[in-house]
Structure formats: C-alpha cells, structure tokens
Design a protein around this motif. Structure first.
Motif, PDB file in Angstrom:
ATOM      1  N   TYR A  43      21.058  18.686  99.078  1.00  6.62           N
ATOM      2  CA  TYR A  43      22.177  17.918  99.577  1.00  6.62           C
ATOM      3  C   TYR A  43      21.678  17.262 100.763  1.00  6.62           C
ATOM      4  O   TYR A  43      22.171  16.062 101.026  1.00  6.62           O
ATOM      5  CB  TYR A  43      23.144  18.824 100.174  1.00  6.62           C
ATOM      6  CG  TYR A  43      24.256  19.248  98.827  1.00  6.62           C
ATOM      7  CD1 TYR A  43      25.333  18.552  98.464  1.00  6.62           C
ATOM      8  CD2 TYR A  43      23.926  20.396  97.957  1.00  6.62           C
ATOM      9  CE1 TYR A  43      26.204  18.692  97.440  1.00  6.62           C
ATOM     10  CE2 TYR A  43      24.682  20.584  96.994  1.00  6.62           C
ATOM     11  CZ  TYR A  43      25.916  19.849  96.705  1.00  6.62           C
ATOM     12  OH  TYR A  43      26.491  20.282  95.544  1.00  6.62           O
ATOM     13  N   LEU A  44      20.476  17.829 101.599  1.00  6.06           N
ATOM     14  CA  LEU A  44      20.170  17.010 102.701  1.00  6.06           C
ATOM     15  C   LEU A  44      19.516  15.724 102.302  1.00  6.06           C
ATOM     16  O   LEU A  44      19.840  14.655 102.855  1.00  6.06           O
ATOM     17  CB  LEU A  44      19.086  17.983 103.417  1.00  6.06           C
ATOM     18  CG  LEU A  44      18.215  17.449 104.515  1.00  6.06           C
ATOM     19  CD1 LEU A  44      18.947  17.128 105.742  1.00  6.06           C
ATOM     20  CD2 LEU A  44      16.967  18.306 104.656  1.00  6.06           C
ATOM     21  N   ILE A  45      18.768  15.967 101.283  1.00 10.65           N
ATOM     22  CA  ILE A  45      18.040  14.522 100.891  1.00 10.65           C
ATOM     23  C   ILE A  45      18.766  13.904 100.364  1.00 10.65           C
ATOM     24  O   ILE A  45      18.894  12.351 100.535  1.00 10.65           O
ATOM     25  CB  ILE A  45      16.822  15.125  99.885  1.00 10.65           C
ATOM     26  CG1 ILE A  45      15.704  15.974 100.655  1.00 10.65           C
ATOM     27  CG2 ILE A  45      16.131  14.021  99.534  1.00 10.65           C
ATOM     28  CD1 ILE A  45      14.844  16.738  99.657  1.00 10.65           C
ATOM     29  N   GLU A  46      19.612  14.169  99.590  1.00 10.63           N
ATOM     30  CA  GLU A  46      20.678  13.233  98.795  1.00 10.63           C
ATOM     31  C   GLU A  46      21.491  12.469  99.865  1.00 10.63           C
ATOM     32  O   GLU A  46      21.703  11.242  99.638  1.00 10.63           O
ATOM     33  CB  GLU A  46      21.520  14.114  97.759  1.00 10.63           C
ATOM     34  CG  GLU A  46      22.606  13.032  96.996  1.00 10.63           C
ATOM     35  CD  GLU A  46      23.382  14.122  96.224  1.00 10.63           C
ATOM     36  OE1 GLU A  46      23.114  14.049  95.012  1.00 10.63           O
ATOM     37  OE2 GLU A  46      23.942  15.063  96.566  1.00 10.63           O
ATOM     38  N   TYR A  47      22.038  13.048 100.726  1.00 12.22           N
ATOM     39  CA  TYR A  47      22.943  12.477 101.844  1.00 12.22           C
ATOM     40  C   TYR A  47      22.004  11.385 102.736  1.00 12.22           C
ATOM     41  O   TYR A  47      22.262  10.227 102.664  1.00 12.22           O
ATOM     42  CB  TYR A  47      23.341  13.604 102.860  1.00 12.22           C
ATOM     43  CG  TYR A  47      24.049  13.077 103.857  1.00 12.22           C
ATOM     44  CD1 TYR A  47      25.616  12.817 104.286  1.00 12.22           C
ATOM     45  CD2 TYR A  47      23.300  12.688 105.273  1.00 12.22           C
ATOM     46  CE1 TYR A  47      26.187  12.467 105.192  1.00 12.22           C
ATOM     47  CE2 TYR A  47      24.011  12.060 106.501  1.00 12.22           C
ATOM     48  CZ  TYR A  47      25.458  11.865 106.390  1.00 12.22           C
ATOM     49  OH  TYR A  47      26.126  11.446 107.427  1.00 12.22           O
ATOM     50  N   LEU A  48      20.975  11.747 102.972  1.00  4.39           N
ATOM     51  CA  LEU A  48      20.205  10.684 103.832  1.00  4.39           C
ATOM     52  C   LEU A  48      19.795   9.616 102.859  1.00  4.39           C
ATOM     53  O   LEU A  48      19.675   8.491 103.347  1.00  4.39           O
ATOM     54  CB  LEU A  48      18.860  11.375 104.442  1.00  4.39           C
ATOM     55  CG  LEU A  48      19.165  12.614 105.376  1.00  4.39           C
ATOM     56  CD1 LEU A  48      17.907  13.281 105.837  1.00  4.39           C
ATOM     57  CD2 LEU A  48      20.026  11.855 106.643  1.00  4.39           C
ATOM     58  N   ALA A  49      19.345   9.747 101.710  1.00  2.08           N
ATOM     59  CA  ALA A  49      18.938   8.830 100.463  1.00  2.08           C
ATOM     60  C   ALA A  49      20.015   7.871 100.046  1.00  2.08           C
ATOM     61  O   ALA A  49      19.944   6.753 100.287  1.00  2.08           O
ATOM     62  CB  ALA A  49      18.506   9.554  99.416  1.00  2.08           C
ATOM     63  N   ASN A  50      21.330   8.388 100.207  1.00  2.00           N
ATOM     64  CA  ASN A  50      22.600   7.537  99.876  1.00  2.00           C
ATOM     65  C   ASN A  50      22.622   6.439 101.022  1.00  2.00           C
ATOM     66  O   ASN A  50      23.193   5.526 100.962  1.00  2.00           O
ATOM     67  CB  ASN A  50      23.860   8.568  99.941  1.00  2.00           C
ATOM     68  CG  ASN A  50      23.602   9.171  98.476  1.00  2.00           C
ATOM     69  OD1 ASN A  50      22.869   8.744  97.378  1.00  2.00           O
ATOM     70  ND2 ASN A  50      24.583  10.200  98.306  1.00  2.00           N
ATOM     71  N   GLN A  51      22.329   6.987 102.401  1.00  2.00           N
ATOM     72  CA  GLN A  51      22.492   6.087 103.480  1.00  2.00           C
ATOM     73  C   GLN A  51      21.336   5.480 103.949  1.00  2.00           C
ATOM     74  O   GLN A  51      21.399   4.529 105.077  1.00  2.00           O
ATOM     75  CB  GLN A  51      23.152   6.947 104.520  1.00  2.00           C
ATOM     76  CG  GLN A  51      24.468   7.648 104.338  1.00  2.00           C
ATOM     77  CD  GLN A  51      25.151   8.079 105.460  1.00  2.00           C
ATOM     78  OE1 GLN A  51      25.215   7.509 106.468  1.00  2.00           O
ATOM     79  NE2 GLN A  51      25.814   9.261 105.333  1.00  2.00           N
ATOM     80  N   ALA A  52      20.287   5.266 103.444  1.00  6.04           N
ATOM     81  CA  ALA A  52      18.906   4.865 103.768  1.00  6.04           C
ATOM     82  C   ALA A  52      18.778   3.287 103.982  1.00  6.04           C
ATOM     83  O   ALA A  52      18.597   2.684 104.903  1.00  6.04           O
ATOM     84  CB  ALA A  52      17.988   5.428 102.842  1.00  6.04           C
ATOM     85  N   GLN A  53      19.627   2.773 102.965  1.00  7.12           N
ATOM     86  CA  GLN A  53      19.621   1.192 102.822  1.00  7.12           C
ATOM     87  C   GLN A  53      20.550   0.701 104.108  1.00  7.12           C
ATOM     88  O   GLN A  53      20.130  -0.452 104.715  1.00  7.12           O
ATOM     89  CB  GLN A  53      20.142   0.884 101.604  1.00  7.12           C
ATOM     90  CG  GLN A  53      20.066  -0.788 101.422  1.00  7.12           C
ATOM     91  CD  GLN A  53      20.394  -1.132 100.050  1.00  7.12           C
ATOM     92  OE1 GLN A  53      20.620  -0.580  99.212  1.00  7.12           O
ATOM     93  NE2 GLN A  53      20.212  -2.734  99.766  1.00  7.12           N
ATOM     94  N   ARG A  54      21.619   1.414 104.175  1.00 12.48           N
ATOM     95  CA  ARG A  54      22.644   0.835 105.436  1.00 12.48           C
ATOM     96  C   ARG A  54      21.822   1.030 106.679  1.00 12.48           C
ATOM     97  O   ARG A  54      21.887   0.134 107.425  1.00 12.48           O
ATOM     98  CB  ARG A  54      24.033   1.869 105.245  1.00 12.48           C
ATOM     99  CG  ARG A  54      24.881   1.607 106.409  1.00 12.48           C
ATOM    100  CD  ARG A  54      25.943   2.147 106.438  1.00 12.48           C
ATOM    101  NE  ARG A  54      26.744   2.368 107.339  1.00 12.48           N
ATOM    102  CZ  ARG A  54      27.832   2.828 107.784  1.00 12.48           C
ATOM    103  NH1 ARG A  54      28.096   3.953 107.040  1.00 12.48           N
ATOM    104  NH2 ARG A  54      28.638   2.864 108.948  1.00 12.48           N
ATOM    105  N   TYR A  55      21.105   2.064 106.923  1.00 13.27           N
ATOM    106  CA  TYR A  55      20.753   2.390 108.322  1.00 13.27           C
ATOM    107  C   TYR A  55      19.178   1.774 108.228  1.00 13.27           C
ATOM    108  O   TYR A  55      18.550   2.126 109.410  1.00 13.27           O
ATOM    109  CB  TYR A  55      20.825   3.646 108.461  1.00 13.27           C
ATOM    110  CG  TYR A  55      22.292   4.174 108.889  1.00 13.27           C
ATOM    111  CD1 TYR A  55      22.955   3.553 110.232  1.00 13.27           C
ATOM    112  CD2 TYR A  55      22.871   4.829 108.149  1.00 13.27           C
ATOM    113  CE1 TYR A  55      24.299   3.993 110.213  1.00 13.27           C
ATOM    114  CE2 TYR A  55      24.451   5.296 108.203  1.00 13.27           C
ATOM    115  CZ  TYR A  55      24.656   4.593 109.545  1.00 13.27           C
ATOM    116  OH  TYR A  55      26.221   4.989 109.753  1.00 13.27           O
TER     117      TYR A  55
END
Length: 477
Positions: A43-55
C-alpha cells in the motif's frame, strides 16, 4: 542509466548524472527511495506511485529480491543487499527522502547512510537505542527522522494522542489509559478453532511476550506478569457488532507514560487482542517450553510432531502422549483446548522436516502450515482505546472509547499491510510537500504529524469511532 553498471565510477559523479536526468521542465524531481518490498510495503508503494506524476516524484524500491506480480508501473526497482555499504550508500546519496520497510535490525544501516548524506528517514518500526544514537547528528544537521509510523506502533500513537491532547487541553485529569490492538482473521474467513490466522510475521507471534515480565500500572501500583503467567491473565472486551475479544498484556506499558505525557496517571495498560479461548490454548505451549528459542533440539531430523510434544512430557509405560499432556497440564478432556490442539496436528506422526531448529522454530513451522491465509481469505485489524478522566469543574468521571476495525480484501491486499503502509505513505507525502516541517527525531505523537495523517487516512477507510459516557458509579478502570 543504471546506478551499478560501472561500480568503478566515483560516487559523486554518479549522483550528478542521476540528478541531471531527473530534471523536467526546469524542475528537479524529488527522488523517493524505499528499502523493502515485502507484503507490508504494497500500500505504501501504491499510494506514492499513484501520486508521483502530480508531485513530480521518482520512486525507487530496493530489496534483496522481488516478486514480479507486486511491482508497480513507473517505479524503478534495484536488487541489492542492504548490508553492502557501497550499494546502499549509492542509493541513499541520490534520494530526497528514504523510507525503510526492512526488518528492524537493518534500520541502523539505513539510518547511518541517511545521516552521512543528510537525508530524511521514515520507518514503521520501534525507535530503539540503535536509532537513538543518531539523534544528536539528526538534530545538528536539521534532518527529520520519523519512526513508529505504522499500525502498532503508529496508528495507536496517533489515535491515542488525538484524544489525550483533547482531554488535557480541556483541563481534565487523566485517570486511566488502556489500549489494545490485534491482527486477526475476519469473521467470513474464520474457519479454524483457534479463530486466528497469520497476517504478519509468524515468528513475532510465537515469541510474543518474551524478554521480561509485562509491566503496567493499576490504581497507582506497578504490576508485573511473568511470561509463564501472561496468557492466563486476560481482559474481556466487547466491541458490539464485531464480537468479543480477549486481551493479554504487552511487555512494557510503562514506556508509554513519557511518550504520551501521562506522568502521574493511576492506570496505564497496553495489550494484544485475540478471540476468546486463544490465550488459554496458547498457554499450553508456553508451559511445555515449546516457545523457547534459546537452544537447538537434538535429532530434530528424525522427529515427528508427536515426538516433539512427547519430548516435554514425563515418561509413562502405558499412557498415550495425549493423556500425558492433559494430565501434566490439568486439561479436562472435554475442554475446547483439546480440540484446538488436535486440529493443529501436534499429535500426528508426521515428520517435522527441519534439519536444525529451536522449539520455537518447530512450532512456527507447524503454525505457518495451519494458520496461513488462503488466497481469498480476509484479515482484520482491531484497535481499541479506553480512557477515563475527571472534570475538575464538577468532579464527575467520564469514560471515552475509540475503536478501529479494518478488513482486508484478500491475502495480498491485507488490512495489516494497509494499516502499516498507508500511515507511513501519507507522512511521506506531507514531508515531501513541506506540510510537515519538523526537525529532529520523532514518533507520531506530535499534533503536526498525527492530525493531518489521521485526517487523510479517513479517505481510505481507516476511521476511528469515538464515544463518551458519564461513569455514574465511578467504576475502577
């Protein structure tokens, strides 16, 4: 460019090359380095990966091996041994934030590199003395180290401090603090007499409670429960629609007096939740010595599970292993404990299949076969706090409770992984976006940490339900 194509290249040159490659439209992307890709990292990796492009984040995961089915797109993966200084430091040097999801014994190595290259570090593990030795350097360099930001420790701190701070800020006197957490099996997947399946490290379950007596305070008196009595002294807790639970004491509740600023509180107790009947049955293994991890068994290669149990029982020329065990520990033959033990297969003439093992390792080996989550099984996290306080204005005593129940989706997407990984992921986002600007070494008991983390976690179904009642009869906590 891959970092380790040419190990002979000097490290500073590598860092410069990676930095230029990460520049997009004049903006340097922030590099997130995650050590550890186990089940709790999902869940940690998934959460950060989902927001990587935005940030504008670049995510890199490093571990000694990977399960291909657990890899996420647009995320880089590096195979390395964290014990190797060159590889570890090359990774840390190029990171803006480091997150360690490795077993706790490896955090010291990661922290050492983070201090060396002035990188912030987040973990979900206990803040032990091996990490505290870096505190002065962390402070001097203006770094932010956050530990204990998972489930327990983590969500327990944040949810408890949210209530404690509110009670104390209103001028009330804290009288009692009790807190319990359990990683269990969801009712719809509960199909064994122990009402339990593994959703986290089996070894920690087998060794739970060892390392000294449990310590807590009850009505102003320090109390101790030695390991050999731990699973005989339990507290019953009813959570309504979620059913009844029993809680046994954690090893050291006194540690939390300072963490939660509860100096002078008459009662403080922290414990672990199981379904009723679990502790009495588990106590059989404690009394036998089958949870001992301090020595290796002789001739283990020739042993069956029946031989293993018999090795701890007195000799008798005619009585069976079953009868000897029940007589030795005064277990009635119509007890539910008997059904639990027989279901585990401890009396079977089945070879253990280990070449070298301690008693605890033999027991763990058996339990991993019997208590495993099946592919579609769901686990369940339960957390419950009870606090009592007195209002100095009217002298009345109030009881406030807070409970959390989270159910997993299947064996891969567990409630355990969700409640360990997401708090850390949200904290990482807050650090990277400068919404947490603290410097030093922390656990998430500070309002600047727990308030925004808990608020966002509600969007993911991690919601605490609170209630308060007047204690008319002033019952003791």
């Amino acid at each position: 460019m891959k970092l380790f194509e040419n190990p002979a290249n000097p490290a500073p040159k590598q860092a410069q090359v990676v930095q230029r490659a990460d520049r997009t439209n004049g903006i340097f992307m922030k590099n997130i380095l995650i050590f550890g890709a186990g089940r709790s990292s999902r869940y940690l990796i998934e959460y950060l990966a989902n927001q990587a492009q935005r940030y504008k984040w670049k995510i890199r995961v490093a571990d000694i091996q990977f399960d291909e089915k657990n890899k996420f797109p647009d995320t880089e993966y590096s195979v390395l041994n964290v014990r190797e200084d060159f590889e570890r430091e090359a990774e840390v040097r190029n990171a803006d934030l480091v997150i360690s999801m490795l077993p706790a014994r490896f955090h010291k190595l990661v922290a050492q590199s983070c201090v060396k290259f002035s990188k912030n570090l987040l973990t979900a593990s206990y803040e032990n003395q091996e990490l505290k030795i870096f505190e002065q350097e962390v402070n001097e360099k203006g770094l932010f180290f956050l530990n204990e930001c998972g489930l327990d420790p983590g969500l327990d701190h944040m949810s408890a401090m949210k209530i404690v701070d509110r009670i104390k800020n209103d001028g009330n006197e804290m009288l009692c603090f009790e807190s319990f957490t359990g990683g269990l099996v969801a009712p719809e997947s509960d199909n064994n007499p122990w009402n339990y399946k593994f959703s986290w490290n089996p070894r920690n379950v087998v060794l739970a409670g060892q390392g000294g007596p449990a310590r807590f305070i009850q009505n102003g008196k320090i109390k101790y429960i030695p390991y050999n009595r731990l699973f005989r002294r339990t507290e019953m807790i009813d959570l309504g629609e979620f059913g009844r639970f029993e809680g046994y004491a954690n090893r050291d509740s006194l540690n939390y007096i300072e963490k939660y600023s509860l100096q002078g509180i008459p009662t403080i107790f922290r414990g672990t939740l199981r379904r009723p009947g679990f502790s009495k049955a588990w106590n059989v293994f404690v009394q036998l010595g089958a949870t001992d991890d301090s020595y290796y068994l002789e001739d283990i290669g020739d042993m069956t599970y029946r031989d293993f149990i018999n090795a701890y029982l007195p000799y008798h020329p005619t009585d069976s292993v079953e009868l000897k065990l029940y007589h030795y520990l005064n277990i009635p033959q119509d007890s539910e404990i008997v059904h639990k033990l027989e279901w585990l297969g401890i009396f079977e003439k089945k070879p253990i299949g280990l070449k070298r093992a301690t008693p605890a390792q033999v027991l763990e080996h058996l339990l991993k076969q019997k208590w495993q989550l099946l592919p579609e099984d769901k686990d369940m996290i339960v957390m419950w706090h009870k606090m009592e306080h007195r209002n100095p204005a009217d002298g009345k005593r109030y009881r406030r409770t807070s409970s959390l129940v989270v159910t997993g989706e299947n064996r891969e997407r567990t409630a355990m992984a969700k409640t360990v990984g997401l708090p850390l992921a949200v904290a990482a986002k807050l650090v990277l976006t400068d919404q947490i600007s603290l410097k030093g070494m922390y656990i998430p008991t500070h309002k600047a940490i727990y308030e925004p983390v808990l608020k966002e976690l509600e969007d993911y179904g991690i919601v605490f339900n609170e209630s308060e009642v007047l204690e008319e009869e002033y019952l003791l906590c």
